[in-house]
Design an enzyme around this catalytic site. Sequence first.
Site: not given
Ligand SMILES: C[S@@+](CC[C@H](N)C(=O)[O-])C[C@H]1O[C@@H](n2cnc3c(N)ncnc32)[C@H](O)[C@@H]1O
Length: 350
Positions: A178-180, A182-184, A202, A303
């Site tokens: 779940a990467s968007a 993309g910080g991580k 994502d 978080c």
């Molecule tokens: C906490 S954010 C991720 C932040 C990201 N890891 C970063 O460091 O920039 C959680 C992400 O989970 C995604 N998400 C929600 N449900 C999901 C699913 N079923 N499968 C994959 N990604 C999902 C959301 O779109 C969101 O971008």
Amino acid sequence: MDKLILPDNQPLDNVQTEAEDLPVISQRIHDIIEVLNNFKEQGDHERGRFAYVEQLIKDMATYYGYSEFLLEKLFNIFSTSEALEFFEANEVSRPITIRTNTLRTRRRELAQSLINRGVSLEPIGKWSKVGLTIFDSTVSIGATPEYLAGHYILQSASSFLPVMALAPQENEKILDMASAPGGKSTHIAALMKNTGIIFANDSNKVRTKGLVSNIHRLGVKNTVICNYDGREFPTVLGGFDRVLLDAPCSGTGVISKDPSIKINKTEKDFIILPHLQKELLLSAIDSVDSKSSTGGYIVYSTCSITVEENEAVVNYALKKRPNVKLVSTGLDFGKEGFTKQYLSSFPESN
Ligand SMILES: C[S@@+](CC[C@H](N)C(=O)[O-])C[C@H]1O[C@@H](n2cnc3c(N)ncnc32)[C@H](O)[C@@H]1O
């Protein structure tokens, strides 16, 4: 202190909660906490502790602007004085922090360039070689030439930790489920020095746009962006050396950044989200190659601070996948998670 009289003879709903009463409410919060800390001497034993706690929750919800539902939920995680500290801390904005992109520059060079532009900064702490805290700036940190050239990314210090715990190695195959935005993922790429391969996934296509632009700006070259529901892994692809699941969550740990969380979370969120988190974590586990010669690790992060989104999710996965065990994060600071809460007990890492 004079004996504290709770506003008991009127229906509690009639307790005035207008903005001009906030100093009164604040005083009562402190008074109730004092009574609770010394209930034997100062408490009204006929009404009992519960009446004080009930009033405290109402007052804190009004004073800090939370729904009573969320306030009570968060209140119950802490001791009374910790809860007060937590709600106070959420009123203070966190310092801006940035992560040096070591694919493009070194922290010392970046710091010097920013200082030359009038930025006042300092290394984040001994535990990070790439973080900088920004105290003051005459320029916009999100628009400097160094930013546009991808020398850094704005990222909270705590967001470094899941990637440090993941400890990706060069030439590995990594899934960021779940990467968007993309910080991580971009941090993982930097630690891998652009070797190996990262699948940055994502499920939200719109959010992958930010992911694409960060990956380009930061010069990441080892990453494939994909747009699946994380629960479709490992059917889509498996055999990863390491998987990061930075799960979608209620955000109760980042209220200072997004105060709307104070009122927009309902009971339903704390049923739906843990359910999704559990399913995603099982998929993350099933996507890892347990025989990987270098890895075989999963990091689960959120978080949020609620037990049902964290310890309970991990506990569930450990029960469903008994071949998985908890290991240390390798981070030698911070506090252990809860091992006991709401009559449940959770295993400690070894
Ligand atoms: C906490 S954010 C991720 C932040 C990201 N890891 C970063 O460091 O920039 C959680 C992400 O989970 C995604 N998400 C929600 N449900 C999901 C699913 N079923 N499968 C994959 N990604 C999902 C959301 O779109 C969101 O971008």
